[in-house]
Design an enzyme around this catalytic site. Structure first.
Site, PDB file in Angstrom:
ATOM      1  N   HIS A 148     -17.163  -7.938  55.087  1.00 26.10           N
ATOM      2  CA  HIS A 148     -17.618  -8.791  53.927  1.00 26.10           C
ATOM      3  C   HIS A 148     -16.808  -9.854  53.883  1.00 26.10           C
ATOM      4  O   HIS A 148     -15.685  -9.875  54.020  1.00 26.10           O
ATOM      5  CB  HIS A 148     -18.056  -7.932  52.527  1.00 26.10           C
ATOM      6  CG  HIS A 148     -19.075  -6.866  52.664  1.00 26.10           C
ATOM      7  ND1 HIS A 148     -20.430  -7.360  52.773  1.00 26.10           N
ATOM      8  CD2 HIS A 148     -18.832  -5.565  52.507  1.00 26.10           C
ATOM      9  CE1 HIS A 148     -21.104  -6.181  52.503  1.00 26.10           C
ATOM     10  NE2 HIS A 148     -20.162  -4.830  52.689  1.00 26.10           N
ATOM     11  N   ASP A 207     -29.561   3.150  57.370  1.00 27.95           N
ATOM     12  CA  ASP A 207     -28.440   3.185  56.473  1.00 27.95           C
ATOM     13  C   ASP A 207     -28.079   1.977  55.665  1.00 27.95           C
ATOM     14  O   ASP A 207     -28.546   0.694  56.064  1.00 27.95           O
ATOM     15  CB  ASP A 207     -27.193   3.473  57.677  1.00 27.95           C
ATOM     16  CG  ASP A 207     -25.973   3.112  56.749  1.00 27.95           C
ATOM     17  OD1 ASP A 207     -25.743   4.172  56.001  1.00 27.95           O
ATOM     18  OD2 ASP A 207     -25.414   2.331  56.799  1.00 27.95           O
ATOM     19  N   ASN A 233     -29.305  -2.612  59.465  1.00 28.42           N
ATOM     20  CA  ASN A 233     -29.460  -3.388  58.425  1.00 28.42           C
ATOM     21  C   ASN A 233     -28.976  -5.010  58.635  1.00 28.42           C
ATOM     22  O   ASN A 233     -28.174  -5.458  57.908  1.00 28.42           O
ATOM     23  CB  ASN A 233     -28.985  -2.891  57.165  1.00 28.42           C
ATOM     24  CG  ASN A 233     -27.420  -2.596  57.291  1.00 28.42           C
ATOM     25  OD1 ASN A 233     -26.908  -2.667  58.403  1.00 28.42           O
ATOM     26  ND2 ASN A 233     -26.622  -2.596  56.186  1.00 28.42           N
ATOM     27  N   PRO A 238     -20.926  -3.464  48.515  1.00 22.75           N
ATOM     28  CA  PRO A 238     -20.266  -2.207  48.974  1.00 22.75           C
ATOM     29  C   PRO A 238     -19.723  -2.264  50.369  1.00 22.75           C
ATOM     30  O   PRO A 238     -20.721  -2.535  51.330  1.00 22.75           O
ATOM     31  CB  PRO A 238     -21.299  -1.175  48.474  1.00 22.75           C
ATOM     32  CG  PRO A 238     -22.486  -1.844  48.723  1.00 22.75           C
ATOM     33  CD  PRO A 238     -22.300  -3.279  48.299  1.00 22.75           C
ATOM     34  N   ASP A 286     -17.964   3.803  59.363  1.00 25.89           N
ATOM     35  CA  ASP A 286     -18.755   2.963  58.432  1.00 25.89           C
ATOM     36  C   ASP A 286     -18.234   1.651  58.447  1.00 25.89           C
ATOM     37  O   ASP A 286     -18.300   1.065  57.073  1.00 25.89           O
ATOM     38  CB  ASP A 286     -19.245   3.528  56.870  1.00 25.89           C
ATOM     39  CG  ASP A 286     -20.198   3.018  56.068  1.00 25.89           C
ATOM     40  OD1 ASP A 286     -20.975   2.085  56.932  1.00 25.89           O
ATOM     41  OD2 ASP A 286     -20.672   3.223  55.201  1.00 25.89           O
ATOM     42  N   LEU A 306     -21.961  -4.361  62.511  1.00 20.78           N
ATOM     43  CA  LEU A 306     -21.470  -5.602  63.184  1.00 20.78           C
ATOM     44  C   LEU A 306     -22.069  -6.915  62.884  1.00 20.78           C
ATOM     45  O   LEU A 306     -21.786  -7.960  63.456  1.00 20.78           O
ATOM     46  CB  LEU A 306     -21.473  -5.278  64.469  1.00 20.78           C
ATOM     47  CG  LEU A 306     -20.748  -4.136  65.416  1.00 20.78           C
ATOM     48  CD1 LEU A 306     -20.850  -4.273  66.798  1.00 20.78           C
ATOM     49  CD2 LEU A 306     -19.246  -4.124  64.750  1.00 20.78           C
ATOM     50  N   ARG A 307     -22.876  -6.785  61.938  1.00 22.45           N
ATOM     51  CA  ARG A 307     -23.630  -8.139  61.076  1.00 22.45           C
ATOM     52  C   ARG A 307     -24.292  -8.897  62.000  1.00 22.45           C
ATOM     53  O   ARG A 307     -25.083  -9.797  61.384  1.00 22.45           O
ATOM     54  CB  ARG A 307     -22.477  -8.670  60.523  1.00 22.45           C
ATOM     55  CG  ARG A 307     -21.589  -7.975  59.361  1.00 22.45           C
ATOM     56  CD  ARG A 307     -22.683  -7.198  58.441  1.00 22.45           C
ATOM     57  NE  ARG A 307     -21.875  -6.387  57.388  1.00 22.45           N
ATOM     58  CZ  ARG A 307     -22.220  -5.762  56.525  1.00 22.45           C
ATOM     59  NH1 ARG A 307     -23.328  -5.117  56.894  1.00 22.45           N
ATOM     60  NH2 ARG A 307     -21.363  -5.048  55.683  1.00 22.45           N
ATOM     61  N   HIS A 336     -29.140   8.111  55.405  1.00 21.49           N
ATOM     62  CA  HIS A 336     -28.292   7.694  54.183  1.00 21.49           C
ATOM     63  C   HIS A 336     -28.744   8.469  52.988  1.00 21.49           C
ATOM     64  O   HIS A 336     -29.837   8.038  52.414  1.00 21.49           O
ATOM     65  CB  HIS A 336     -28.458   5.969  54.175  1.00 21.49           C
ATOM     66  CG  HIS A 336     -27.734   5.634  52.920  1.00 21.49           C
ATOM     67  ND1 HIS A 336     -26.638   4.803  52.965  1.00 21.49           N
ATOM     68  CD2 HIS A 336     -28.099   5.500  51.688  1.00 21.49           C
ATOM     69  CE1 HIS A 336     -26.108   4.438  51.679  1.00 21.49           C
ATOM     70  NE2 HIS A 336     -27.268   4.966  51.016  1.00 21.49           N
ATOM     71  N   HIS A 341     -22.215   9.573  56.054  1.00 23.78           N
ATOM     72  CA  HIS A 341     -20.868   9.388  55.207  1.00 23.78           C
ATOM     73  C   HIS A 341     -21.186  10.304  54.155  1.00 23.78           C
ATOM     74  O   HIS A 341     -21.306  10.216  52.868  1.00 23.78           O
ATOM     75  CB  HIS A 341     -20.858   8.109  54.854  1.00 23.78           C
ATOM     76  CG  HIS A 341     -22.138   7.179  54.595  1.00 23.78           C
ATOM     77  ND1 HIS A 341     -23.059   7.790  53.691  1.00 23.78           N
ATOM     78  CD2 HIS A 341     -22.629   5.906  54.738  1.00 23.78           C
ATOM     79  CE1 HIS A 341     -24.163   6.950  53.775  1.00 23.78           C
ATOM     80  NE2 HIS A 341     -23.766   5.795  54.144  1.00 23.78           N
TER      81      HIS A 341
END
Length: 456
Positions: A334, A177, A117, A348, A330, A86-87, A204, A257
Protein backbone atom coordinates in the site's frame (compact mmCIF):
# COMPACT_ATOMS: atom_id res chain seq x y z
CA UNK A 1 -15.18 -34.08 -18.13
CA UNK A 2 -11.53 -34.76 -18.91
CA UNK A 3 -9.35 -33.38 -16.16
CA UNK A 4 -5.85 -32.10 -17.00
CA UNK A 5 -2.88 -33.96 -15.65
CA UNK A 6 -0.66 -32.24 -13.11
CA UNK A 7 2.16 -31.76 -15.59
CA UNK A 8 -0.03 -30.33 -18.37
CA UNK A 9 -2.33 -28.21 -16.17
CA UNK A 10 0.12 -25.31 -15.98
CA UNK A 11 1.72 -23.50 -18.92
CA UNK A 12 5.34 -24.13 -19.77
CA UNK A 13 7.69 -21.70 -18.05
CA UNK A 14 10.90 -19.85 -18.76
CA UNK A 15 10.62 -19.57 -22.53
CA UNK A 16 9.63 -15.93 -23.02
CA UNK A 17 12.64 -13.89 -21.93
CA UNK A 18 16.41 -14.23 -21.46
CA UNK A 19 17.36 -14.95 -17.89
CA UNK A 20 18.91 -11.95 -16.10
CA UNK A 21 22.15 -13.83 -15.48
CA UNK A 22 22.60 -14.85 -19.09
CA UNK A 23 22.72 -18.24 -20.77
CA UNK A 24 25.28 -20.20 -18.75
CA UNK A 25 24.08 -23.80 -18.65
CA UNK A 26 26.06 -24.90 -15.57
CA UNK A 27 26.08 -23.58 -12.02
CA UNK A 28 28.04 -24.97 -9.07
CA UNK A 29 26.89 -24.25 -5.52
CA UNK A 30 29.85 -24.87 -3.24
CA UNK A 31 29.70 -25.99 0.38
CA UNK A 32 25.95 -25.91 1.00
CA UNK A 33 23.99 -27.82 3.64
CA UNK A 34 20.83 -29.31 2.07
CA UNK A 35 18.05 -28.82 4.63
CA UNK A 36 20.74 -27.66 7.07
CA UNK A 37 21.90 -31.24 7.58
CA UNK A 38 25.14 -33.20 7.30
CA UNK A 39 28.46 -31.97 6.02
CA UNK A 40 28.91 -29.20 3.44
CA UNK A 41 28.50 -30.48 -0.09
CA UNK A 42 28.63 -29.16 -3.64
CA UNK A 43 25.59 -29.11 -5.92
CA UNK A 44 26.16 -29.04 -9.67
CA UNK A 45 23.27 -27.75 -11.76
CA UNK A 46 23.21 -28.41 -15.48
CA UNK A 47 20.48 -27.19 -17.85
CA UNK A 48 18.16 -26.31 -14.99
CA UNK A 49 18.40 -29.70 -13.26
CA UNK A 50 20.50 -30.92 -10.32
CA UNK A 51 23.11 -33.07 -12.10
CA UNK A 52 25.48 -34.06 -9.27
CA UNK A 53 25.81 -33.72 -5.50
CA UNK A 54 28.92 -34.46 -3.49
CA UNK A 55 32.16 -33.02 -2.12
CA UNK A 56 34.62 -31.14 -4.32
CA UNK A 57 32.79 -31.03 -7.65
CA UNK A 58 34.84 -28.12 -9.00
CA UNK A 59 36.50 -30.35 -11.59
CA UNK A 60 33.10 -31.33 -12.95
CA UNK A 61 32.22 -27.72 -13.78
CA UNK A 62 32.80 -26.70 -17.40
CA UNK A 63 34.97 -23.63 -18.13
CA UNK A 64 31.85 -21.71 -19.16
CA UNK A 65 30.01 -22.53 -15.93
CA UNK A 66 29.57 -20.35 -12.84
CA UNK A 67 30.71 -21.23 -9.34
CA UNK A 68 29.13 -19.66 -6.23
CA UNK A 69 30.71 -20.03 -2.80
CA UNK A 70 27.94 -20.65 -0.24
CA UNK A 71 30.01 -22.30 2.48
CA UNK A 72 27.82 -23.49 5.34
CA UNK A 73 24.60 -21.98 4.04
CA UNK A 74 21.32 -23.88 4.28
CA UNK A 75 19.97 -25.01 0.92
CA UNK A 76 16.18 -25.28 0.60
CA UNK A 77 13.75 -25.87 -2.24
CA UNK A 78 12.63 -22.57 -3.73
CA UNK A 79 9.76 -21.15 -1.70
CA UNK A 80 6.19 -21.06 -3.03
CA UNK A 81 3.69 -18.40 -1.91
CA UNK A 82 0.03 -19.21 -2.55
CA UNK A 83 -1.18 -15.73 -1.63
CA UNK A 84 0.30 -12.42 -2.78
CA UNK A 85 -1.06 -9.16 -4.15
CA UNK A 86 1.10 -7.70 -6.91
CA UNK A 87 -1.45 -4.96 -7.70
CA UNK A 88 -0.93 -5.02 -11.47
CA UNK A 89 -3.06 -4.12 -13.36
CA UNK A 90 -4.48 -0.98 -11.82
CA UNK A 91 -2.33 -0.03 -8.84
CA UNK A 92 1.15 0.06 -10.32
CA UNK A 93 1.88 3.00 -8.01
CA UNK A 94 2.08 0.54 -5.09
CA UNK A 95 3.51 -2.58 -6.78
CA UNK A 96 4.15 -4.06 -10.19
CA UNK A 97 4.75 -7.59 -11.34
CA UNK A 98 8.40 -6.63 -11.82
CA UNK A 99 8.93 -5.13 -8.36
CA UNK A 100 6.88 -7.86 -6.69
CA UNK A 101 8.91 -10.52 -8.50
CA UNK A 102 12.11 -8.88 -7.29
CA UNK A 103 10.78 -8.89 -3.72
CA UNK A 104 9.87 -12.55 -4.14
CA UNK A 105 13.35 -13.44 -5.41
CA UNK A 106 14.95 -11.63 -2.46
CA UNK A 107 12.69 -13.59 -0.13
CA UNK A 108 13.73 -16.96 -1.61
CA UNK A 109 10.55 -17.53 -3.64
CA UNK A 110 10.59 -19.18 -7.04
CA UNK A 111 6.79 -19.17 -7.54
CA UNK A 112 3.94 -16.96 -6.33
CA UNK A 113 0.18 -16.86 -6.90
CA UNK A 114 -1.13 -13.31 -7.31
CA UNK A 115 -4.69 -12.58 -6.24
CA UNK A 116 -7.55 -11.39 -8.41
CA UNK A 117 -8.51 -8.12 -6.68
CA UNK A 118 -6.76 -6.02 -9.29
CA UNK A 119 -8.32 -3.15 -11.25
CA UNK A 120 -9.89 -4.38 -13.45
CA UNK A 121 -10.59 -7.60 -11.57
CA UNK A 122 -8.87 -10.72 -12.88
CA UNK A 123 -12.13 -12.35 -13.91
CA UNK A 124 -11.44 -13.11 -17.56
CA UNK A 125 -8.73 -14.81 -19.65
CA UNK A 126 -7.33 -11.60 -21.17
CA UNK A 127 -6.30 -10.12 -17.83
CA UNK A 128 -4.97 -13.41 -16.52
CA UNK A 129 -2.88 -13.91 -19.66
CA UNK A 130 -1.47 -10.40 -19.39
CA UNK A 131 -0.34 -11.07 -15.82
CA UNK A 132 1.11 -14.44 -16.78
CA UNK A 133 3.11 -13.09 -19.73
CA UNK A 134 4.40 -10.11 -17.73
CA UNK A 135 5.58 -12.47 -15.04
CA UNK A 136 7.37 -14.64 -17.56
CA UNK A 137 9.02 -11.63 -19.18
CA UNK A 138 10.23 -10.43 -15.78
CA UNK A 139 11.55 -13.97 -15.22
CA UNK A 140 12.55 -13.57 -11.57
CA UNK A 141 9.94 -16.01 -10.28
CA UNK A 142 6.96 -17.80 -11.76
CA UNK A 143 3.91 -15.56 -11.33
CA UNK A 144 0.65 -17.51 -11.53
CA UNK A 145 -2.57 -15.48 -11.78
CA UNK A 146 -5.47 -16.33 -9.49
CA UNK A 147 -8.88 -15.86 -11.10
CA UNK A 148 -11.80 -14.39 -9.19
CA UNK A 149 -14.60 -16.73 -8.15
CA UNK A 150 -17.28 -14.15 -8.92
CA UNK A 151 -17.44 -11.55 -11.67
CA UNK A 152 -16.02 -8.25 -10.47
CA UNK A 153 -15.75 -9.70 -6.95
CA UNK A 154 -19.43 -8.82 -6.54
CA UNK A 155 -20.40 -12.23 -5.18
CA UNK A 156 -23.43 -12.65 -7.41
CA UNK A 157 -22.29 -14.46 -10.59
CA UNK A 158 -19.55 -17.00 -11.19
CA UNK A 159 -16.69 -16.31 -13.56
CA UNK A 160 -16.02 -18.70 -16.43
CA UNK A 161 -13.73 -21.16 -14.66
CA UNK A 162 -13.33 -23.27 -17.78
CA UNK A 163 -12.33 -20.40 -20.08
CA UNK A 164 -9.71 -19.16 -17.61
CA UNK A 165 -8.40 -22.66 -16.95
CA UNK A 166 -8.06 -23.26 -20.71
CA UNK A 167 -6.44 -19.89 -21.44
CA UNK A 168 -2.71 -19.43 -22.09
CA UNK A 169 -2.36 -18.59 -18.39
CA UNK A 170 -4.03 -21.90 -17.43
CA UNK A 171 -5.49 -20.50 -14.21
CA UNK A 172 -5.53 -23.23 -11.55
CA UNK A 173 -6.71 -21.27 -8.50
CA UNK A 174 -9.73 -19.02 -7.96
CA UNK A 175 -10.42 -16.66 -5.08
CA UNK A 176 -12.34 -13.48 -4.26
CA UNK A 177 -9.71 -12.72 -1.61
CA UNK A 178 -10.32 -9.36 -0.03
CA UNK A 179 -13.96 -10.35 -0.05
CA UNK A 180 -15.76 -13.49 1.08
CA UNK A 181 -18.04 -15.52 -1.15
CA UNK A 182 -20.71 -15.26 1.54
CA UNK A 183 -23.72 -16.38 -0.51
CA UNK A 184 -23.97 -20.12 0.23
CA UNK A 185 -25.76 -20.90 -3.03
CA UNK A 186 -23.02 -19.25 -5.08
CA UNK A 187 -20.32 -20.99 -3.05
CA UNK A 188 -21.96 -24.37 -3.58
CA UNK A 189 -22.05 -23.77 -7.34
CA UNK A 190 -18.41 -22.65 -7.27
CA UNK A 191 -17.34 -25.83 -5.46
CA UNK A 192 -19.22 -28.00 -7.95
CA UNK A 193 -17.79 -26.23 -10.99
CA UNK A 194 -14.28 -26.20 -9.51
CA UNK A 195 -14.47 -29.94 -8.92
CA UNK A 196 -15.28 -30.48 -12.60
CA UNK A 197 -12.33 -28.35 -13.71
CA UNK A 198 -9.98 -29.71 -11.02
CA UNK A 199 -9.10 -26.20 -9.87
CA UNK A 200 -8.55 -24.95 -6.33
CA UNK A 201 -10.88 -22.52 -4.57
CA UNK A 202 -9.31 -20.26 -1.94
CA UNK A 203 -11.83 -18.69 0.42
CA UNK A 204 -11.45 -15.44 2.34
CA UNK A 205 -13.49 -16.37 5.41
CA UNK A 206 -15.40 -13.34 6.63
CA UNK A 207 -19.12 -13.02 7.21
CA UNK A 208 -19.49 -9.36 6.15
CA UNK A 209 -22.60 -8.72 8.23
CA UNK A 210 -20.51 -9.35 11.34
CA UNK A 211 -17.56 -7.14 10.33
CA UNK A 212 -19.22 -4.00 9.00
CA UNK A 213 -17.10 -1.08 10.18
CA UNK A 214 -14.76 -3.37 12.13
CA UNK A 215 -11.02 -2.63 12.11
CA UNK A 216 -9.57 -4.58 15.07
CA UNK A 217 -9.98 -7.91 16.82
CA UNK A 218 -13.02 -7.86 19.10
CA UNK A 219 -11.51 -7.98 22.56
CA UNK A 220 -10.17 -5.93 25.43
CA UNK A 221 -7.60 -4.07 23.31
CA UNK A 222 -10.19 -2.85 20.81
CA UNK A 223 -12.52 -1.85 23.64
CA UNK A 224 -9.75 0.11 25.38
CA UNK A 225 -8.73 1.88 22.17
CA UNK A 226 -12.26 2.64 21.06
CA UNK A 227 -11.97 0.58 17.85
CA UNK A 228 -14.85 -1.34 16.28
CA UNK A 229 -14.39 -5.05 17.03
CA UNK A 230 -14.03 -7.89 14.50
CA UNK A 231 -15.28 -11.11 16.16
CA UNK A 232 -13.72 -14.53 15.69
CA UNK A 233 -17.09 -15.93 14.69
CA UNK A 234 -17.04 -13.90 11.47
CA UNK A 235 -14.20 -16.13 10.28
CA UNK A 236 -15.14 -19.36 11.98
CA UNK A 237 -18.74 -19.44 10.74
CA UNK A 238 -17.56 -19.39 7.10
CA UNK A 239 -14.83 -21.98 7.75
CA UNK A 240 -17.45 -24.30 9.26
CA UNK A 241 -19.96 -23.73 6.45
CA UNK A 242 -17.43 -24.26 3.67
CA UNK A 243 -15.89 -27.33 5.32
CA UNK A 244 -19.33 -28.96 5.29
CA UNK A 245 -19.85 -27.91 1.68
CA UNK A 246 -16.51 -29.42 0.70
CA UNK A 247 -17.55 -32.61 2.52
CA UNK A 248 -20.87 -32.85 0.69
CA UNK A 249 -19.95 -31.53 -2.77
CA UNK A 250 -16.29 -32.53 -3.17
CA UNK A 251 -13.64 -30.45 -4.83
CA UNK A 252 -10.59 -28.83 -3.29
CA UNK A 253 -11.07 -25.91 -0.92
CA UNK A 254 -8.37 -23.81 0.72
CA UNK A 255 -8.78 -21.45 3.69
CA UNK A 256 -6.89 -18.18 3.34
CA UNK A 257 -5.06 -16.58 6.28
CA UNK A 258 -6.47 -18.58 9.20
CA UNK A 259 -6.30 -16.38 12.28
CA UNK A 260 -8.24 -17.79 15.24
CA UNK A 261 -8.08 -20.59 17.78
CA UNK A 262 -11.58 -21.64 16.77
CA UNK A 263 -10.58 -21.93 13.11
CA UNK A 264 -7.82 -24.33 14.19
CA UNK A 265 -10.40 -26.50 15.98
CA UNK A 266 -12.59 -26.56 12.87
CA UNK A 267 -9.64 -27.46 10.64
CA UNK A 268 -8.72 -30.29 13.01
CA UNK A 269 -12.28 -31.64 12.79
CA UNK A 270 -12.27 -31.36 8.99
CA UNK A 271 -9.04 -33.33 8.69
CA UNK A 272 -10.39 -36.00 11.05
CA UNK A 273 -13.38 -36.28 8.67
CA UNK A 274 -10.98 -36.48 5.68
CA UNK A 275 -12.60 -33.43 4.11
CA UNK A 276 -10.45 -32.04 1.24
CA UNK A 277 -9.76 -28.78 3.09
CA UNK A 278 -6.37 -27.10 3.40
CA UNK A 279 -5.36 -23.88 5.12
CA UNK A 280 -2.61 -21.29 5.29
CA UNK A 281 -1.38 -18.95 8.01
CA UNK A 282 0.57 -15.73 7.59
CA UNK A 283 3.81 -14.85 9.39
CA UNK A 284 2.13 -11.84 11.00
CA UNK A 285 -0.61 -13.97 12.52
CA UNK A 286 2.10 -16.26 13.89
CA UNK A 287 4.02 -13.42 15.53
CA UNK A 288 2.06 -10.23 16.14
CA UNK A 289 -0.92 -9.57 18.43
CA UNK A 290 -3.54 -6.84 18.70
CA UNK A 291 -1.48 -5.20 21.46
CA UNK A 292 0.45 -3.49 18.65
CA UNK A 293 -2.61 -1.40 17.88
CA UNK A 294 -1.98 0.77 20.95
CA UNK A 295 -0.04 3.24 18.76
CA UNK A 296 -2.92 3.54 16.24
CA UNK A 297 -0.31 3.05 13.51
CA UNK A 298 -2.10 2.10 10.29
CA UNK A 299 0.74 -0.24 9.31
CA UNK A 300 -0.72 -2.72 11.82
CA UNK A 301 -4.15 -2.83 10.23
CA UNK A 302 -4.67 -6.10 8.38
CA UNK A 303 -7.55 -8.33 7.30
CA UNK A 304 -8.23 -10.54 9.21
CA UNK A 305 -7.02 -8.45 12.14
CA UNK A 306 -4.16 -9.28 14.46
CA UNK A 307 -5.60 -11.46 17.21
CA UNK A 308 -4.75 -12.29 20.82
CA UNK A 309 -1.84 -14.27 22.20
CA UNK A 310 -3.89 -17.47 22.56
CA UNK A 311 -4.74 -17.37 18.86
CA UNK A 312 -1.06 -16.96 17.97
CA UNK A 313 -0.11 -19.94 20.12
CA UNK A 314 -2.90 -22.09 18.66
CA UNK A 315 -1.83 -21.26 15.11
CA UNK A 316 1.81 -22.10 15.87
CA UNK A 317 0.83 -25.49 17.28
CA UNK A 318 -1.48 -26.15 14.34
CA UNK A 319 1.24 -25.43 11.79
CA UNK A 320 3.72 -27.65 13.63
CA UNK A 321 1.15 -30.47 13.81
CA UNK A 322 0.06 -30.16 10.19
CA UNK A 323 -3.48 -29.01 10.99
CA UNK A 324 -2.62 -25.79 9.17
CA UNK A 325 -0.81 -26.86 6.01
CA UNK A 326 1.41 -23.99 4.96
CA UNK A 327 2.64 -20.42 5.33
CA UNK A 328 1.50 -17.73 2.89
CA UNK A 329 2.54 -14.11 3.18
CA UNK A 330 -0.61 -12.29 1.97
CA UNK A 331 1.93 -9.73 0.69
CA UNK A 332 -0.19 -6.57 0.37
CA UNK A 333 1.60 -3.37 -0.72
CA UNK A 334 0.00 0.00 0.00
CA UNK A 335 1.10 3.58 -0.57
CA UNK A 336 2.12 5.74 2.38
CA UNK A 337 -1.02 7.87 2.05
CA UNK A 338 -3.09 4.71 2.56
CA UNK A 339 -1.31 3.84 5.80
CA UNK A 340 -0.28 7.18 7.32
CA UNK A 341 -3.81 8.21 8.28
CA UNK A 342 -6.45 7.55 10.92
CA UNK A 343 -6.45 3.88 11.86
CA UNK A 344 -10.08 3.46 10.79
CA UNK A 345 -9.23 4.76 7.31
CA UNK A 346 -6.00 2.83 6.78
CA UNK A 347 -6.08 0.17 4.04
CA UNK A 348 -5.61 -3.35 5.45
CA UNK A 349 -2.47 -5.24 4.47
CA UNK A 350 1.25 -5.72 5.10
CA UNK A 351 4.36 -6.50 3.10
CA UNK A 352 5.60 -10.04 3.59
CA UNK A 353 7.69 -11.54 0.80
CA UNK A 354 11.13 -10.41 1.96
CA UNK A 355 10.73 -11.08 5.69
CA UNK A 356 8.70 -14.29 5.84
CA UNK A 357 11.48 -16.88 5.81
CA UNK A 358 13.47 -15.09 8.52
CA UNK A 359 10.38 -14.87 10.74
CA UNK A 360 9.44 -18.53 10.30
CA UNK A 361 13.05 -19.53 11.01
CA UNK A 362 13.05 -17.40 14.16
CA UNK A 363 9.76 -18.75 15.50
CA UNK A 364 10.12 -22.43 14.69
CA UNK A 365 13.84 -23.21 14.24
CA UNK A 366 15.84 -20.78 16.36
CA UNK A 367 13.28 -20.33 19.17
CA UNK A 368 11.31 -23.54 18.62
CA UNK A 369 11.89 -27.25 18.19
CA UNK A 370 11.51 -27.58 14.42
CA UNK A 371 14.23 -28.04 11.80
CA UNK A 372 14.85 -26.71 8.30
CA UNK A 373 12.94 -29.60 6.74
CA UNK A 374 9.89 -28.21 8.50
CA UNK A 375 10.53 -24.82 6.90
CA UNK A 376 10.85 -26.49 3.50
CA UNK A 377 7.63 -28.39 4.09
CA UNK A 378 5.41 -25.44 5.09
CA UNK A 379 6.93 -22.83 2.75
CA UNK A 380 7.67 -24.90 -0.36
CA UNK A 381 6.54 -28.51 -0.48
CA UNK A 382 3.02 -28.14 0.88
CA UNK A 383 2.08 -25.03 -1.13
CA UNK A 384 3.31 -26.77 -4.29
CA UNK A 385 1.34 -29.89 -3.38
CA UNK A 386 -1.88 -27.98 -2.64
CA UNK A 387 -1.69 -26.05 -5.92
CA UNK A 388 -0.45 -29.11 -7.87
CA UNK A 389 2.40 -26.93 -9.11
CA UNK A 390 4.99 -28.98 -11.05
CA UNK A 391 8.72 -28.31 -10.73
CA UNK A 392 8.53 -26.53 -7.36
CA UNK A 393 8.68 -27.85 -3.83
CA UNK A 394 10.67 -30.83 -5.05
CA UNK A 395 13.33 -32.72 -3.06
CA UNK A 396 16.92 -31.54 -3.26
CA UNK A 397 18.21 -34.52 -5.18
CA UNK A 398 19.93 -35.47 -8.42
CA UNK A 399 17.52 -35.27 -11.35
CA UNK A 400 15.21 -32.75 -9.68
CA UNK A 401 14.49 -29.22 -11.02
CA UNK A 402 16.93 -26.60 -9.74
CA UNK A 403 14.45 -24.24 -8.09
CA UNK A 404 16.32 -23.48 -4.88
CA UNK A 405 17.26 -20.88 -2.30
CA UNK A 406 20.25 -20.59 0.02
CA UNK A 407 19.92 -19.14 3.52
CA UNK A 408 22.85 -17.53 5.32
CA UNK A 409 22.29 -18.31 8.99
CA UNK A 410 25.21 -16.13 10.05
CA UNK A 411 23.90 -12.98 8.42
CA UNK A 412 21.39 -10.98 10.43
CA UNK A 413 19.81 -7.80 9.09
CA UNK A 414 17.43 -5.05 10.10
CA UNK A 415 14.10 -4.84 8.27
CA UNK A 416 13.52 -1.52 6.55
CA UNK A 417 10.81 -0.75 4.03
CA UNK A 418 13.13 1.70 2.32
CA UNK A 419 15.62 -1.09 1.52
CA UNK A 420 13.09 -3.58 0.16
CA UNK A 421 12.54 -4.34 -3.51
CA UNK A 422 8.82 -3.74 -3.22
CA UNK A 423 7.53 -0.36 -4.32
CA UNK A 424 5.64 -0.01 -1.05
CA UNK A 425 7.08 0.49 2.44
CA UNK A 426 4.31 -0.83 4.70
CA UNK A 427 6.24 -3.45 6.65
CA UNK A 428 5.15 -3.96 10.27
CA UNK A 429 8.70 -5.15 11.05
CA UNK A 430 10.44 -1.81 10.49
CA UNK A 431 13.61 -1.75 12.61
CA UNK A 432 13.23 -5.37 13.69
CA UNK A 433 16.30 -7.63 13.72
CA UNK A 434 16.00 -10.54 11.29
CA UNK A 435 18.20 -13.50 12.27
CA UNK A 436 18.87 -15.06 8.84
CA UNK A 437 18.88 -13.86 5.24
CA UNK A 438 18.31 -15.39 1.84
CA UNK A 439 21.57 -14.92 -0.01
CA UNK A 440 20.81 -16.71 -3.27
CA UNK A 441 17.69 -17.74 -5.15
CA UNK A 442 17.83 -20.00 -8.20
CA UNK A 443 15.05 -20.40 -10.78
CA UNK A 444 15.51 -23.25 -13.24
CA UNK A 445 19.25 -23.22 -12.67
CA UNK A 446 19.69 -19.47 -13.07
CA UNK A 447 20.43 -17.01 -10.29
CA UNK A 448 17.61 -14.53 -9.62
CA UNK A 449 18.96 -13.24 -6.29
CA UNK A 450 22.65 -12.88 -5.49
CA UNK A 451 24.05 -11.61 -2.19
CA UNK A 452 20.54 -10.76 -1.05
CA UNK A 453 19.72 -8.58 -4.06
CA UNK A 454 17.49 -9.45 -7.01
CA UNK A 455 19.34 -9.79 -10.31
CA UNK A 456 17.48 -7.50 -12.69
Amino acid sequence: MNQPTTESAYPSTGALAPHPTGAAAELLLRGVLPYGEGEPTDVLIRDGVIAEMGPDLADALSPEGTSVDLQGQVLLPGLVDMHVHLREPGREDTETIATGSAAAAQGGFTAVFTMANTSPVMDNPAIAETVWFKGQNTNLCDVHPVGSISRGLHGSELTEFGMMADSDAKVRMFSDDGKCVHDPRLMRRAIEYARGEDVLLAQHCEEPRLTEGAVAHEGSTAARLGLRGWPRVAEESIVARDAIMARDYGGRLHICHASTEGTVALLRWAKEQQIPLTAEVTPHHLLLTDERLATYDGVNRVNPPLRERRDVQALRRALAEGIVDCVATDHAPHGSEEKCCEFDLARPGMLGLETSLALIAQIFVLDGDQDWRFVARVMSENPARITKLPGHGRPIAVGEPANLCAVDTTRSWVASGRDMASKARNTPYEGMDMPVRVSTTILRGKITCRDGQAVT
